[in-house]
Design a protein around this motif. Sequence first.
Motif, PDB file in Angstrom:
ATOM      1  N   GLY A  43       9.290 -12.310  -0.947  1.00 26.67           N
ATOM      2  CA  GLY A  43       7.908 -12.462  -0.477  1.00 26.67           C
ATOM      3  C   GLY A  43       7.317 -11.102  -0.146  1.00 26.67           C
ATOM      4  O   GLY A  43       7.111 -10.276  -1.027  1.00 26.67           O
ATOM      5  N   THR A  44       7.082 -10.860   1.146  1.00 23.84           N
ATOM      6  CA  THR A  44       6.545  -9.567   1.554  1.00 23.84           C
ATOM      7  C   THR A  44       7.598  -8.740   2.281  1.00 23.84           C
ATOM      8  O   THR A  44       7.283  -7.749   2.925  1.00 23.84           O
ATOM      9  N   ARG A  45       8.845  -9.159   2.167  1.00 22.37           N
ATOM     10  CA  ARG A  45       9.918  -8.427   2.838  1.00 22.37           C
ATOM     11  C   ARG A  45      10.643  -7.539   1.830  1.00 22.37           C
ATOM     12  O   ARG A  45      11.104  -8.022   0.788  1.00 22.37           O
ATOM     13  N   LEU A  46      10.736  -6.263   2.141  1.00 19.31           N
ATOM     14  CA  LEU A  46      11.395  -5.304   1.256  1.00 19.31           C
ATOM     15  C   LEU A  46      12.899  -5.365   1.441  1.00 19.31           C
ATOM     16  O   LEU A  46      13.402  -5.185   2.551  1.00 19.31           O
ATOM     17  N   LEU A  47      13.627  -5.622   0.359  1.00 19.05           N
ATOM     18  CA  LEU A  47      15.087  -5.625   0.445  1.00 19.05           C
ATOM     19  C   LEU A  47      15.669  -4.306  -0.042  1.00 19.05           C
ATOM     20  O   LEU A  47      16.607  -3.782   0.541  1.00 19.05           O
ATOM     21  N   THR A  48      15.123  -3.793  -1.123  1.00 23.28           N
ATOM     22  CA  THR A  48      15.579  -2.472  -1.572  1.00 23.28           C
ATOM     23  C   THR A  48      14.533  -1.828  -2.475  1.00 23.28           C
ATOM     24  O   THR A  48      13.748  -2.515  -3.121  1.00 23.28           O
ATOM     25  N   ASN A  49      14.545  -0.514  -2.471  1.00 23.30           N
ATOM     26  CA  ASN A  49      13.587   0.259  -3.256  1.00 23.30           C
ATOM     27  C   ASN A  49      14.353   1.441  -3.849  1.00 23.30           C
ATOM     28  O   ASN A  49      14.459   2.488  -3.248  1.00 23.30           O
ATOM     29  N   THR A  50      14.906   1.253  -5.042  1.00 25.49           N
ATOM     30  CA  THR A  50      15.777   2.256  -5.652  1.00 25.49           C
ATOM     31  C   THR A  50      15.007   3.022  -6.723  1.00 25.49           C
ATOM     32  O   THR A  50      14.438   2.414  -7.624  1.00 25.49           O
ATOM     33  N   VAL A  51      14.989   4.332  -6.608  1.00 28.55           N
ATOM     34  CA  VAL A  51      14.208   5.143  -7.542  1.00 28.55           C
ATOM     35  C   VAL A  51      15.069   6.278  -8.087  1.00 28.55           C
ATOM     36  O   VAL A  51      15.777   6.945  -7.345  1.00 28.55           O
ATOM     37  N   SER A  52      15.012   6.455  -9.403  1.00 29.05           N
ATOM     38  CA  SER A  52      15.631   7.617 -10.031  1.00 29.05           C
ATOM     39  C   SER A  52      14.508   8.409 -10.691  1.00 29.05           C
ATOM     40  O   SER A  52      13.746   7.864 -11.472  1.00 29.05           O
ATOM     41  N   SER A  53      14.377   9.685 -10.330  1.00 24.22           N
ATOM     42  CA  SER A  53      13.254  10.471 -10.844  1.00 24.22           C
ATOM     43  C   SER A  53      13.724  11.499 -11.851  1.00 24.22           C
ATOM     44  O   SER A  53      14.786  12.094 -11.694  1.00 24.22           O
ATOM     45  N   SER A  54      12.918  11.713 -12.897  1.00 20.37           N
ATOM     46  CA  SER A  54      13.251  12.777 -13.849  1.00 20.37           C
ATOM     47  C   SER A  54      12.424  14.032 -13.549  1.00 20.37           C
ATOM     48  O   SER A  54      12.307  14.913 -14.390  1.00 20.37           O
ATOM     49  N   MET A  55      11.853  14.089 -12.346  1.00 17.28           N
ATOM     50  CA  MET A  55      10.949  15.194 -12.013  1.00 17.28           C
ATOM     51  C   MET A  55      11.576  16.568 -12.266  1.00 17.28           C
ATOM     52  O   MET A  55      10.924  17.458 -12.810  1.00 17.28           O
ATOM     53  N   ASP A  56      12.837  16.711 -11.893  1.00 17.80           N
ATOM     54  CA  ASP A  56      13.495  18.013 -12.062  1.00 17.80           C
ATOM     55  C   ASP A  56      13.485  18.488 -13.518  1.00 17.80           C
ATOM     56  O   ASP A  56      13.458  19.676 -13.790  1.00 17.80           O
ATOM     57  N   GLU A  57      13.532  17.513 -14.452  1.00 19.85           N
ATOM     58  CA  GLU A  57      13.563  17.890 -15.868  1.00 19.85           C
ATOM     59  C   GLU A  57      12.210  18.364 -16.373  1.00 19.85           C
ATOM     60  O   GLU A  57      12.113  18.923 -17.463  1.00 19.85           O
ATOM     61  N   PHE A  61       8.406  22.788 -17.490  1.00 21.39           N
ATOM     62  CA  PHE A  61       7.229  22.585 -18.331  1.00 21.39           C
ATOM     63  C   PHE A  61       5.938  22.549 -17.515  1.00 21.39           C
ATOM     64  O   PHE A  61       4.847  22.548 -18.068  1.00 21.39           O
ATOM     65  N   GLY A  62       6.064  22.459 -16.191  1.00 27.29           N
ATOM     66  CA  GLY A  62       4.881  22.453 -15.333  1.00 27.29           C
ATOM     67  C   GLY A  62       4.091  21.153 -15.393  1.00 27.29           C
ATOM     68  O   GLY A  62       2.946  21.102 -14.974  1.00 27.29           O
ATOM     69  N   GLY A  63       4.687  20.107 -15.921  1.00 27.23           N
ATOM     70  CA  GLY A  63       4.007  18.811 -15.996  1.00 27.23           C
ATOM     71  C   GLY A  63       4.935  17.805 -16.636  1.00 27.23           C
ATOM     72  O   GLY A  63       5.951  18.189 -17.217  1.00 27.23           O
ATOM     73  N   VAL A  64       4.591  16.521 -16.529  1.00 26.53           N
ATOM     74  CA  VAL A  64       5.448  15.476 -17.078  1.00 26.53           C
ATOM     75  C   VAL A  64       5.375  15.507 -18.606  1.00 26.53           C
ATOM     76  O   VAL A  64       4.298  15.446 -19.189  1.00 26.53           O
ATOM     77  N   ILE A  65       6.542  15.633 -19.252  1.00 37.75           N
ATOM     78  CA  ILE A  65       6.620  15.569 -20.712  1.00 37.75           C
ATOM     79  C   ILE A  65       7.014  14.136 -21.075  1.00 37.75           C
ATOM     80  O   ILE A  65       8.114  13.699 -20.765  1.00 37.75           O
ATOM     81  N   PRO A  66       6.114  13.399 -21.735  1.00 38.66           N
ATOM     82  CA  PRO A  66       6.372  11.967 -21.960  1.00 38.66           C
ATOM     83  C   PRO A  66       7.717  11.660 -22.616  1.00 38.66           C
ATOM     84  O   PRO A  66       8.423  10.755 -22.176  1.00 38.66           O
ATOM     85  N   GLU A  67       8.094  12.410 -23.644  1.00 37.68           N
ATOM     86  CA  GLU A  67       9.347  12.103 -24.336  1.00 37.68           C
ATOM     87  C   GLU A  67      10.557  12.344 -23.425  1.00 37.68           C
ATOM     88  O   GLU A  67      11.530  11.593 -23.465  1.00 37.68           O
TER      89      GLU A  67
END
Lengths: 377, 234
Positions: A43-57, A61-67
């Motif tokens: 419902g409106t209760r958060l059980l988990t919020n798992t995120v893996s980011s590729s930001m470091d990659e 390039f100074g911006g998100v490279i789609p591929e």
Amino acid sequence: MVSRATASVPPVPEPPEPPVPREPLVLGIESSCDETGVGIVRGTRLLTNTVSSSMDEHVRFGGVIPEIASRAHLDAIIPTLGQALAEAGVELDDVDAIAVTSGPGLAGALMVGVCAAKALAVATGKPLYAVNHLVAHVGVALLDTSLFDGGQLPDNLGALLVSGGHTEILRVRNLADDVELLGATIDDAAGEAYDKVARILSLGYPGGPAIDTIAADGDRTAFRFPRGLSAPKYMKSKADGGHRYDFSFSGLKTAVARCVEQFEARGETVPVADIAASFQEAVVDVITSKTVMACREHGITTLLLGGGVAANSRLRALAAQRCAEAGVELRVPKPSLCTDNGAMVAALGAQVMVSGAAASDLDFAPDTSMPVTSSHL
Amino acid sequence: MLILAIETSAVASAALVTDHGPPTALPRVRAEFVTEDTRSHAEVLAPGIRQMLDDAGTGPGDLDAVVAGVGPGPFTGLRSGIVTARTLSFVWNRPLHGMMSLDSVAWRVAVDGVHDDAGSDFLVATDARRKEVYWARYRLADGMPELHDGPHVGPAAGLPQLPVYGAGAGLYADVVDAVPGYAMIQPEAGALGELALLRLAAGARPVDTTPLYLRESDAKVPGPRKRATGAGRS
Ligand SMILES: [Zn+2]
């Protein structure tokens, strides 16, 4: 004797649709940009919020490279899914529905999350809800218990979404089926402008935090950079062909580049902190003034701030000041819920499911420019 | 054994392949679906798989493994099949194996007996877009295709002078020796699954599902910004 053959045979009753739980357990998948997110809510209760980011990659390039983002999503999606289920202590069997971002976003990136979600639906037989990423940025507010009472969004709600991928003002009447786009950027997103200016000033990536930090030591009145689409000729309503609540940041970026070039041409030291602070002021000034104007003119009494740039200190300060002056309540979810994540997708999926909307057909396509009027497919 | 094979390096396809039957019989496709479109994988793949499983009355409990074509192929379509296979394998808790996608066409060549020039090599090529092909060099040994070189990506004009099978041959029939009848065929899940079953039964070492992109992401690291100097403008 009555022939049984002519007796009317009662029709075999259709198996009843299982009732929608009041607080469905929903697993949400997000992959529209550079974060692979899996969130689980009841419902409106958060059980988990798992995120893996590729930001470091993307840093070099100074911006998100789609591929590069798409490749990272493929590698991250199953580990992130497994981790989310483990953290929430939930079995896929227990889940009532799957939700996934079907747009807007980067085509190749969206595709990975959408295919994973569809496969989850095939493998589990659970209903799948394809939801709108921007509307999910609003829906996430339901998960932060400090924001609103009673797990419900307030009446007369507006939202300002600011990130590397979007800059929008929304009017939200009903998450499941009544969201209106009041204004949006016509070129770069605000976060994109931050990234580009950070590159001009050699401050690194991502630009938002870098500029915010150095701007603290600068004079935000040192330079007067342009506020895009603020001239009177643009201030007509959308219906009259104007851009009253729209934004443009490409001219601002050019103005900053010119300013830096002039210092360099004169052989003078570039006043990086002053330029960063003045740039930030131009962005935040135009965003908050147009948003508060939209609130006033549309009877919006509560404004939700969302997206990764919601963490920006000057944006929060000026938004708070101007909302207070206008009598608008400002609400900002905690940072982990503002940046792109799967919990927001799950939260919106749960609302859509509870609204009684039909699940999405499995043959939907990701929509890179999915409009907010379509909160789900 | 019964496996679900998914192959999306060119067209989107999935197949249920079994080796139940007489010990000497080849594996056979029990059910399959194939699209001709090379650009709508994300839409058609999952509903196609669901329909195929329903029609065949097959559930996850009947499956011994999931097999995915790992390319080479255009990135977005290729990923759709791999992520679908990985997800199904994860949820159903079934082993997951990767297969090089061009092997599918090589296996068709082997079973159909069209390349009877014993001991001589042949090529398989598919469309890599941007005026290039994905290709690999094979030789038949005891009726099985053996990979001898590749996979590579490059212009069709640079291929070795050998008969070429697959859609990459048809596209560039003016510069390569395209084999008639086989110049338009694409990697498909059915043939890929058949070969996968033979290899699994023979105890071949399993391959993972790391995609064979063969090309970098095209991303360019921006050069240092040009500094404006008074001297430079004289
Ligand atoms: Zn976002």
